[in-house]
Enzyme design. Structure first.
Site, mmCIF file in Angstrom:
data_model
loop_
_atom_site.group_PDB
_atom_site.id
_atom_site.type_symbol
_atom_site.label_atom_id
_atom_site.label_comp_id
_atom_site.label_asym_id
_atom_site.label_seq_id
_atom_site.Cartn_x
_atom_site.Cartn_y
_atom_site.Cartn_z
ATOM 1 N N GLU A 11 -0.864 15.077 -28.523
ATOM 2 C CA GLU A 11 -1.246 13.689 -28.273
ATOM 3 C C GLU A 11 -0.191 12.638 -28.639
ATOM 4 O OE1 GLU A 11 -5.965 13.370 -28.849
ATOM 5 O OE2 GLU A 11 -4.928 14.317 -30.523
ATOM 6 N N GLN A 19 -12.839 22.598 -22.743
ATOM 7 C CA GLN A 19 -12.037 22.614 -23.960
ATOM 8 C C GLN A 19 -12.873 23.041 -25.164
ATOM 9 O OE1 GLN A 19 -10.187 18.513 -22.410
ATOM 10 N NE2 GLN A 19 -9.603 18.920 -24.515
ATOM 11 N N PHE A 24 -7.260 10.021 -28.066
ATOM 12 C CA PHE A 24 -8.597 9.853 -28.653
ATOM 13 C C PHE A 24 -8.799 8.490 -29.304
ATOM 14 C CE2 PHE A 24 -12.293 11.436 -31.155
ATOM 15 C CZ PHE A 24 -12.926 12.138 -30.152
ATOM 16 N N GLU A 80 -13.745 18.125 -22.960
ATOM 17 C CA GLU A 80 -14.213 18.423 -24.317
ATOM 18 C C GLU A 80 -15.728 18.397 -24.387
ATOM 19 O OE1 GLU A 80 -13.862 16.783 -28.919
ATOM 20 O OE2 GLU A 80 -12.345 16.200 -27.451
ATOM 21 N N ARG A 124 -10.878 6.500 -34.485
ATOM 22 C CA ARG A 124 -9.438 6.770 -34.422
ATOM 23 C C ARG A 124 -8.673 5.541 -33.917
ATOM 24 N NH1 ARG A 124 -5.857 11.290 -34.737
ATOM 25 N NH2 ARG A 124 -7.591 12.675 -35.278
ATOM 26 N N THR A 179 -11.068 13.902 -37.537
ATOM 27 C CA THR A 179 -11.609 13.054 -38.595
ATOM 28 C C THR A 179 -13.037 13.451 -38.952
ATOM 29 O OG1 THR A 179 -12.211 11.401 -36.929
ATOM 30 C CG2 THR A 179 -10.110 11.115 -38.066
#
Length: 779
Positions: free
Chosen positions: A728, A212, A359, A247, A325, A457
């Site tokens: 998400e 990703q 996440f 990721e 998160r 973020t």
């Protein structure tokens, strides 16, 4: 040649945007012709790489690694250890604490100690079993509670504080408290971790990676090989699923393939076996949550205190952002006047947990819903009443981290519509009547909201690039930094580009994400793939189009208002020209028909150190009403009906968005009901195959499954055609299933909050039922 003017082009509505067009690879998917990395034709002489690890050691200091028998196996070309790394032996995202190959210690069961490079994958797998590894054992720390007691962390503690929660709790009419365990989740992508490295001239490397984050693959391989980033090219056309598991976790396998290619001078491919993949790679973070909530007699929250103890694993990986998160979403959709939200990022001797769809947000929201359910049960009220009472509104609309919730009206309206559309109150009466008439089977119903912040973020990740070419035959080459993992990103971006140029979809040629075309990209994550990459592509296409318009105005002595693009044509006054003809003219006129578009999300001002600013560009909203039946004799559970209403703004592609909502909900339902990760007392993962780890199947879906898109006025911000992210947020719609199970168990004894942990497997449901019965009849 000119053609008669077709005035429909001048006032034509959108041709591709907001249309339910099929996924660009849909036919390839169902016909088996979509090319994944393991389908790429292997160059002659391709070698295969397999990881080797200490299968009888969990945690300890390496005493010896005997590999002579491995090297002596016919067909083995090389065996790699940490001493073979010419650069830095690290595949971490940021913190430098993830060795590609173990050096002096084994930090968790399954850590890679060496890698076998052989003529075939079967030879390499059999050879790896011949290693003899001696380890001086160290007692592992496995659970969040153990790590908390030992005070072992991978990152510093962090907290949000507003007002005085201590005073607020003392002043509350009622104070409730409890704790719950929220389990992790295996990504279980259909295509496992895989990479193929092809040596290039001058020490360069071309790496196909199921990732990703191609730029991080480029950076990691360069770091491990000790070469400049520019010497490495990473490419990915499609993944067979990612969900966050690719990721950062793809880095190690790409690095090992590249190390093998560097050492042997031949193409090397590494594809993890499913068992190895599940044992060696990170999961969704699991949490122990301790909570307190103070409320008044009506159920309105006065103060909260939430503590999240996260099992991060042996290294930091992406635990900083994931845990942050979790905290950002610990309010769910509710206003906390005074609050303390704390997080401990705990180091455990298990695989390093990582990104997973949502996440960290799902875990934070589930904890909030537990508090709401507890208030409702304590007061003998319906949980939906308590939820609506505590929603953000015009006067109470600032989150614990200081960001206003501008679109609170959307949340109110969406939930009200779902409340009516799902016949919630009629069904609540039916559930109550059913439970009164049945001693063994019990029903539960819950309607829960979703408020999910959209943006990374980490501020600098909110940027994207795209490369667009217009060729002289009128076709368009499209490339951007986003990756396709089945979610339809490529299709959506192509629709945006086709709309901008006024061409049919077949004219837009989608190409594989490649670091040599678009540099310094961020990961395709945080639900921002379309927001970022489609905007970058739109900017690129618009720039090329602007150049063409300027050129045509000069050629035809007209104003810009006289020029329109549509149906592969360009209208100039009362004349129509094929776009291909215009492109040829522009080429002859030396007009550049290529542009690298760039987009950076505006308005992101989050400062983590001062706990201030705006971490999200906007919120996506949704709601789900779920009805379940549990068997109190066996713990078995069925989901009977689900009604979903979800906010995607003005959808770019309703078909793809509904598919994402359905898939996200089912994946969330699996996390909360069937997918249980089990480590034994020594730290070995026991659920490392489909035989021991249960993802949802078609038979787990509710027979009555209703999904609708909210009739939105559109995203109020300057986004792609006023659409909203959809990747998400739907995962958290599944909270309604867990809350419905809680409701069913709570029906056993009025006023008692079930001690139900997630996932609510049959075993967990039975434990909660038995605990309720013990409360009813004390031993």
């Amino acid at each position: 040649m000119t053609a008669p003017l077709d005035r429909e082009h001048v006032t034509a509505p959108l041709k591709h945007i907001r249309k339910p067009l099929p996924h660009d690879s849909a036919i390839k998917h169902v016909s088996g012709t979509a090319t994944y990395i393991d389908d790429i034709v292997e160059p002659v002489g391709t070698l295969h790489v397999v990881p080797g690890w200490a299968r009888h050691a969990v945690r300890g200091r390496l005493l010896s690694v005997e590999l002579n028998a491995v090297r002596a196996t016919p067909g083995v070309v090389a065996v790699l250890t940490s001493g073979d790394v010419p650069g830095t032996n690290d595949c971490s995202s940021a913190f430098g604490d993830d060795p590609v190959l173990a050096e002096e210690e084994i930090f968790f069961f399954g850590q890679v100690v060496f890698a076998v490079v052989a003529e075939s994958r079967e030879i390499a797998r059999k050879a790896a079993l011949k290693a003899k590894i001696k380890v001086a054992p160290i007692t592992p720390i496995l659970t969040p509670e153990d790590a908390d007691h030992a005070d072992t962390t991978v990152l510093p503690d962090y907290q949000f504080r507003r007002g005085s929660p201590e005073t607020g709790l003392q002043a509350s009419e009622n104070v409730l408290s409890g704790s719950m365990f929220i389990g992790g989740q295996e990504h279980f992508y259909l295509e496992g971790q895989v990479a193929m490295a092809i040596p290039q001239e001058d020490g360069g490397m071309f790496v196909h990676s199921s990732t990703q984050h191609p730029t991080e693959i480029q950076h990691t391989v360069a770091k491990v090989l000790g070469v400049p980033d520019a010497a490495i090219t990473a490419e990915i056309r499609r993944m067979g699923g990612g969900f966050g598991g690719k990721e950062s976790q793809a880095n190690q396998w790409a690095a090992l393939a590249a190390l093998a290619a560097r050492k042997t001078g031949r193409t090397c491919k590494m594809r993890l076996d499913r068992d190895d993949d599940m044992i060696m790679t990170g999961k969704r973070h699991d949490f122990k949550v301790n909570w307190q909530v103070g409320h008044d007699a009506s159920g309105r929250i006065r103060a909260t205190d939430l503590e999240f103890l996260a099992r991060c694993g042996y290294s930091a990986d992406l635990s900083l952002g994931v845990n942050d998160r979790t905290m950002f979403h610990a309010d769910s959709s509710y206003f906390y006047p005074d609050t303390l939200i704390r997080s401990r990022r705990l180091r455990t001797d298990t695989c390093s947990n990582t990104a997973f769809r949502g996440f960290g947000g799902p875990q934070g929201m589930l904890a909030a819903e537990r508090m709401i359910d507890a208030i409702a049960i304590h007061l003998g009220k319906d949980p939906l009443e308590i939820r609506k009472l505590n929603f953000y509104d015009g006067e109470r609309n600032v989150t614990p981290y200081g960001m206003p919730v501008e679109e609170y009206e959307v949340m109110h309206d969406l939930i009200s519509r779902l409340e009516v559309g799902s016949d919630y109150w009629v069904r609540r009466e039916e559930v109550t009547a059913f439970n009164a008439a049945n001693a063994v089977l019990k029903k539960g119903i819950a309607l829960t909201p979703v408020k999910f912040g959209i943006s990374f973020t980490l501020k600098h990740l909110n940027q994207a690039g795209a490369l667009v070419h217009l060729y002289t035959d009128g076709s368009v080459h499209l490339n951007h930094g986003g990756t396709e993992m089945g979610q339809g990103l490529y299709q959506k971006v192509a629709q945006v580009v086709a709309e901008e140029f006024g061409v049919t979809m077949d004219k837009v040629i989608i190409t594989a994400t490649n670091t040599s075309k678009v540099p310094n990209t961020g990961p395709t994550a945080a639900s921002s793939g379309t927001d970022l990459n489609a905007m970058a592509a739109k900017i690129a296409a618009k720039e090329i189009k602007t150049r063409l318009v300027t050129f045509l105005c000069e050629q035809h002595q007209c104003g810009e208002e006289a020029i329109h693009f549509g149906d592969n044509k360009v209208l100039i006054g009362d004349k129509s020209f094929p776009l291909s003809e215009i492109a040829k003219q522009a080429h002859v006129g030396r007009i550049q028909m290529s542009h690298a578009g760039f987009y950076a999300t505006p308005g992101i001002t989050w400062d983590r150190d001062s706990v201030s600013g705006r971490p999200f560009y906007y919120f996506a909203f949704g709601g789900a009403c779920s009805e379940v039946t549990i068997d109190t004799m066996t713990g078995e559970m069925t989901v009977d009906r689900v009604d979903i209403l979800h906010d995607v703004g003005h959808s770019l592609n309703p078909a793809i968005d509904i598919g994402q909502i359905e898939g996200g909900f089912v994946q969330g339902m699996g996390w909360l009901t069937t997918e249980e990760l089990v480590w034994d007392e020594e730290g070995r993962l026991r659920t490392h195959a489909p035989s021991t780890y249960k993802i949802p199947t078609a038979s787990d879906l509710p027979a009555d499954f209703n999904v609708q898109l909210y009739e939105s006025t559109g995203n109020p911000e300057d986004t792609v055609y006023r659409s909203k992210a959809v990747g998400e947020p739907p995962v958290m719609l599944a909270n309604s299933v867990f809350c419905a199970i809680t409701d069913a168990v709570a029906s056993l004894i009025p006023g008692e909050v079930p001690n139900l942990n997630a996932p609510a497997t049959p075993e967990a449901i039975m434990k909660a039922v038995q605990d309720m019965r013990r409360r009813k009849v004390p031993s």
